[in-house]
Motif scaffolding. Structure first.
Motif, PDB file in Angstrom:
ATOM      1  N   ILE A  38     -61.872 -39.199  28.596  1.00 21.17           N
ATOM      2  CA  ILE A  38     -62.262 -37.727  28.792  1.00 21.17           C
ATOM      3  C   ILE A  38     -63.878 -37.459  28.766  1.00 21.17           C
ATOM      4  CG2 ILE A  38     -61.472 -35.426  28.339  1.00 21.17           C
ATOM      5  CD1 ILE A  38     -58.647 -36.603  27.417  1.00 21.17           C
ATOM      6  N   THR A  39     -64.511 -36.907  29.548  1.00 22.23           N
ATOM      7  CA  THR A  39     -65.662 -36.725  29.603  1.00 22.23           C
ATOM      8  C   THR A  39     -66.111 -35.044  29.346  1.00 22.23           C
ATOM      9  OG1 THR A  39     -66.041 -36.602  31.783  1.00 22.23           O
ATOM     10  CG2 THR A  39     -66.376 -38.835  30.531  1.00 22.23           C
ATOM     11  N   ASP A  40     -64.986 -34.421  29.286  1.00 23.50           N
ATOM     12  CA  ASP A  40     -65.278 -32.846  28.870  1.00 23.50           C
ATOM     13  C   ASP A  40     -64.998 -32.639  27.563  1.00 23.50           C
ATOM     14  OD1 ASP A  40     -65.345 -30.242  29.024  1.00 23.50           O
ATOM     15  OD2 ASP A  40     -63.864 -29.996  30.583  1.00 23.50           O
ATOM     16  N   PRO A  41     -66.178 -32.296  26.993  1.00 20.50           N
ATOM     17  CA  PRO A  41     -66.004 -32.070  25.400  1.00 20.50           C
ATOM     18  C   PRO A  41     -65.234 -30.869  24.993  1.00 20.50           C
ATOM     19  CG  PRO A  41     -68.315 -31.455  26.182  1.00 20.50           C
ATOM     20  CD  PRO A  41     -67.492 -32.205  27.294  1.00 20.50           C
ATOM     21  N   ASN A  42     -65.093 -29.912  26.118  1.00 17.64           N
ATOM     22  CA  ASN A  42     -64.377 -28.766  25.745  1.00 17.64           C
ATOM     23  C   ASN A  42     -62.729 -29.186  25.538  1.00 17.64           C
ATOM     24  OD1 ASN A  42     -66.184 -26.412  26.321  1.00 17.64           O
ATOM     25  ND2 ASN A  42     -66.516 -27.424  28.046  1.00 17.64           N
ATOM     26  N   GLU A  43     -62.296 -30.103  25.844  1.00 22.40           N
ATOM     27  CA  GLU A  43     -61.053 -30.807  25.870  1.00 22.40           C
ATOM     28  C   GLU A  43     -60.871 -31.691  24.366  1.00 22.40           C
ATOM     29  OE1 GLU A  43     -59.236 -32.802  29.220  1.00 22.40           O
ATOM     30  OE2 GLU A  43     -60.396 -31.493  30.655  1.00 22.40           O
ATOM     31  N   LEU A  44     -61.907 -31.684  23.819  1.00 23.85           N
ATOM     32  CA  LEU A  44     -61.764 -32.576  22.626  1.00 23.85           C
ATOM     33  C   LEU A  44     -62.158 -31.965  21.249  1.00 23.85           C
ATOM     34  CD1 LEU A  44     -63.573 -35.799  24.153  1.00 23.85           C
ATOM     35  CD2 LEU A  44     -60.825 -35.127  24.352  1.00 23.85           C
ATOM     36  N   ASP A  45     -61.560 -32.570  20.272  1.00 26.18           N
ATOM     37  CA  ASP A  45     -62.101 -32.335  18.993  1.00 26.18           C
ATOM     38  C   ASP A  45     -62.939 -33.306  18.453  1.00 26.18           C
ATOM     39  OD1 ASP A  45     -60.366 -29.884  18.518  1.00 26.18           O
ATOM     40  OD2 ASP A  45     -58.852 -31.139  18.221  1.00 26.18           O
ATOM     41  N   ILE A  46     -62.612 -34.640  18.736  1.00 27.30           N
ATOM     42  CA  ILE A  46     -63.406 -35.811  18.379  1.00 27.30           C
ATOM     43  C   ILE A  46     -63.754 -36.538  19.621  1.00 27.30           C
ATOM     44  CG2 ILE A  46     -63.658 -37.744  17.027  1.00 27.30           C
ATOM     45  CD1 ILE A  46     -61.885 -36.379  14.893  1.00 27.30           C
ATOM     46  N   ALA A  47     -64.954 -37.096  19.960  1.00 26.83           N
ATOM     47  CA  ALA A  47     -65.259 -37.872  21.052  1.00 26.83           C
ATOM     48  C   ALA A  47     -65.770 -39.133  20.563  1.00 26.83           C
ATOM     49  CB  ALA A  47     -66.306 -37.076  21.904  1.00 26.83           C
ATOM     50  N   ILE A  48     -65.106 -40.161  20.965  1.00 23.91           N
ATOM     51  CA  ILE A  48     -65.474 -41.480  20.701  1.00 23.91           C
ATOM     52  C   ILE A  48     -66.530 -41.915  21.819  1.00 23.91           C
ATOM     53  CG2 ILE A  48     -64.969 -43.817  20.452  1.00 23.91           C
ATOM     54  CD1 ILE A  48     -63.312 -42.190  18.428  1.00 23.91           C
ATOM     55  N   VAL A  49     -67.641 -42.055  21.467  1.00 24.89           N
ATOM     56  CA  VAL A  49     -68.647 -42.102  22.255  1.00 24.89           C
ATOM     57  C   VAL A  49     -69.583 -43.730  22.165  1.00 24.89           C
ATOM     58  CG1 VAL A  49     -71.104 -41.440  23.233  1.00 24.89           C
ATOM     59  CG2 VAL A  49     -69.348 -39.814  22.096  1.00 24.89           C
ATOM     60  N   GLY A  50     -69.764 -44.474  23.105  1.00 25.61           N
ATOM     61  CA  GLY A  50     -70.427 -45.738  22.905  1.00 25.61           C
ATOM     62  C   GLY A  50     -71.950 -45.545  23.229  1.00 25.61           C
ATOM     63  N   VAL A  51     -72.706 -46.119  22.480  1.00 25.38           N
ATOM     64  CA  VAL A  51     -73.940 -46.144  22.627  1.00 25.38           C
ATOM     65  C   VAL A  51     -74.868 -47.620  22.870  1.00 25.38           C
ATOM     66  CG1 VAL A  51     -76.259 -45.074  21.993  1.00 25.38           C
ATOM     67  CG2 VAL A  51     -74.163 -43.919  21.152  1.00 25.38           C
ATOM     68  N   PRO A  52     -74.780 -48.399  23.862  1.00 29.64           N
ATOM     69  CA  PRO A  52     -74.831 -49.633  24.090  1.00 29.64           C
ATOM     70  C   PRO A  52     -76.354 -49.999  24.121  1.00 29.64           C
ATOM     71  CG  PRO A  52     -74.366 -48.711  26.202  1.00 29.64           C
ATOM     72  CD  PRO A  52     -74.344 -47.754  25.159  1.00 29.64           C
ATOM     73  N   PHE A  53     -77.183 -49.838  23.083  1.00 34.06           N
ATOM     74  CA  PHE A  53     -78.483 -49.978  23.185  1.00 34.06           C
ATOM     75  C   PHE A  53     -79.038 -50.982  22.003  1.00 34.06           C
ATOM     76  CE2 PHE A  53     -82.925 -48.874  21.956  1.00 34.06           C
ATOM     77  CZ  PHE A  53     -83.786 -49.117  22.698  1.00 34.06           C
ATOM     78  N   ASP A  54     -79.689 -51.943  22.112  1.00 35.17           N
ATOM     79  CA  ASP A  54     -80.388 -52.994  21.077  1.00 35.17           C
ATOM     80  C   ASP A  54     -81.977 -53.107  21.230  1.00 35.17           C
ATOM     81  OD1 ASP A  54     -80.287 -54.693  23.146  1.00 35.17           O
ATOM     82  OD2 ASP A  54     -78.722 -56.002  22.082  1.00 35.17           O
ATOM     83  N   GLY A  55     -82.500 -52.084  21.818  1.00 35.86           N
ATOM     84  CA  GLY A  55     -84.085 -52.361  21.891  1.00 35.86           C
ATOM     85  C   GLY A  55     -84.640 -51.948  20.693  1.00 35.86           C
ATOM     86  N   GLY A  56     -84.127 -51.759  19.704  1.00 41.68           N
ATOM     87  CA  GLY A  56     -84.748 -51.452  18.437  1.00 41.68           C
ATOM     88  C   GLY A  56     -84.594 -52.624  17.467  1.00 41.68           C
ATOM     89  N   THR A  57     -83.873 -53.771  17.877  1.00 39.68           N
ATOM     90  CA  THR A  57     -83.632 -54.788  16.904  1.00 39.68           C
ATOM     91  C   THR A  57     -84.885 -55.593  16.662  1.00 39.68           C
ATOM     92  OG1 THR A  57     -83.029 -56.309  18.772  1.00 39.68           O
ATOM     93  CG2 THR A  57     -81.017 -55.248  17.537  1.00 39.68           C
ATOM     94  N   THR A  58     -85.076 -56.322  15.426  1.00 42.59           N
ATOM     95  CA  THR A  58     -86.074 -57.203  14.939  1.00 42.59           C
ATOM     96  C   THR A  58     -85.858 -58.484  14.680  1.00 42.59           C
ATOM     97  OG1 THR A  58     -85.848 -56.405  12.650  1.00 42.59           O
ATOM     98  CG2 THR A  58     -87.440 -54.989  14.191  1.00 42.59           C
TER      99      THR A  58
END
Length: 319
Positions: A38-58
């Motif tokens: 579900i991508t409408d936040p008005n329908e949610l209390d808690i949103a599980i959100v993926g953030v698939p980024f690793d450009g900050g790894t060292t």
């Protein structure tokens, strides 16, 4: 800093995980806990959100694949938590929001994308439970959280490293610098940060000067192994009735239990210890959370992704 307006338009029946007695766990499109997308936040209390980024790894890259593997392993999770005595899917409207669009070639642009992606979820009235991705993603999330709440917030961080470094190879942004930038940008309260699980070697004693300057509370892994939960609970009492954001770097767990991470450090928590630590957050005013640094290609039998999925579920329960 003015608080953004919270919007809530309507309420619908709570989304529920797919019934495993009707559709086998290994079937279907992987979402967290087999929840609807579900991508409408008005329908949610808690949103599980993926953030698939690793450009900050060292060191070892790969957390860009973390959200995908954590979702796959979450299929085994059942809804009722017998320890906390809660079914989070009955208590709150929860769904898998999907992944935010990232730019794998630019950390600065990705930060803008994350902040722009998180803000409408907050304005829509939902809290975010994000899964990364490397630890650099916490900075733009905190930018959105702080703006929404009208000022600096407090932070509880489970981590082997304090991530308060100044820069790497001349860059101010990496997975080792997010909370130094957060302090500098006024996103965190002095004296309002607790770091649990710190361990391992540093470059020099003055590596802790910035933390001392900003009155960061610390419970090292050594102190935890010697004294148990007592020092953690003592610090947690100071956060009662205060808005708290939680960030959990999977490398706080010993690599014997979580080998699939980019910067492994020996001497960490066991699986049951980190579960107990997360459960100890129950009752705090948690305004959001993230779990980061799952790097699946270094995993063994996907045990790190499995632990991360269970920790996300536990975070969901204490939220």
């Amino acid at each position: 800093m003015p608080k953004l307006k919270r919007v809530r338009e309507f309420r619908l029946p709570h989304p529920q995980p797919t019934d495993a007695l009707e559709y086998a766990r290994f079937t279907g499109i992987p979402t967290f806990c087999r929840l609807p997308n579900i991508t409408d936040p008005n329908e949610l209390d808690i949103a599980i959100v993926g953030v698939p980024f690793d450009g900050g790894t060292t060191y070892r890259p790969g957390p860009r694949f973390g959200p995908r593997y954590v979702r796959v392993q979450s299929a085994i999770i059942r809804p009722w938590n017998p320890v906390l005595k809660v079914n989070p899917f009955e208590k709150h409207r929860v769904a898998d929001f999907g992944d935010l669009p990232v730019n794998p070639l630019s950390i600065e642009d990705t930060f803008h994308r994350i902040e722009r992606g998180i803000t409408p979820i907050l304005v829509g009235g939902a809290r975010t439970l994000c899964v990364g991705g490397d630890h650099s993603i916490s900075l733009p999330i905190l930018r959105a959280i702080s703006k929404y709440h009208g000022g600096p917030v407090n932070l509880i961080q489970f981590d082997a490293h304090n991530d308060l470094w100044d820069e790497y190879f001349g860059s101010k942004y990496s997975h080792g610098t997010p909370f130094r930038r957060a302090f500098e940008e006024g996103l965190l309260n002095d004296g309002g940060v607790l770091q649990v699980g710190l361990r391992g070697q540093v470059y020099a004693e003055d590596d802790f000067d910035f933390a001392r300057e900003h009155k960061v509370r610390m419970v090292t892994a050594e102190e935890f192994h010697e004294k148990g939960m007592a020092p953690v609970k003592r610090h947690l009492a100071a956060f009662k009735n205060k808005p708290v954001y939680v960030t959990l770097d999977i490398d706080c767990v010993d690599p014997a239990y979580a080998p699939g991470t980019g910067t492994p450090q020996v001497g960490g928590f066991t699986s049951i210890q980190i579960l107990q630590l997360v459960r100890a957050l129950r009752g705090l005013n948690l305004i959001g959370a993230d779990l980061v640094e799952v790097s699946p290609q270094f995993d063994t039998g996907e045990i790190t992704s499995l632990l991360a999925a269970n920790l996300l579920y536990e975070l969901l329960c204490v939220l």
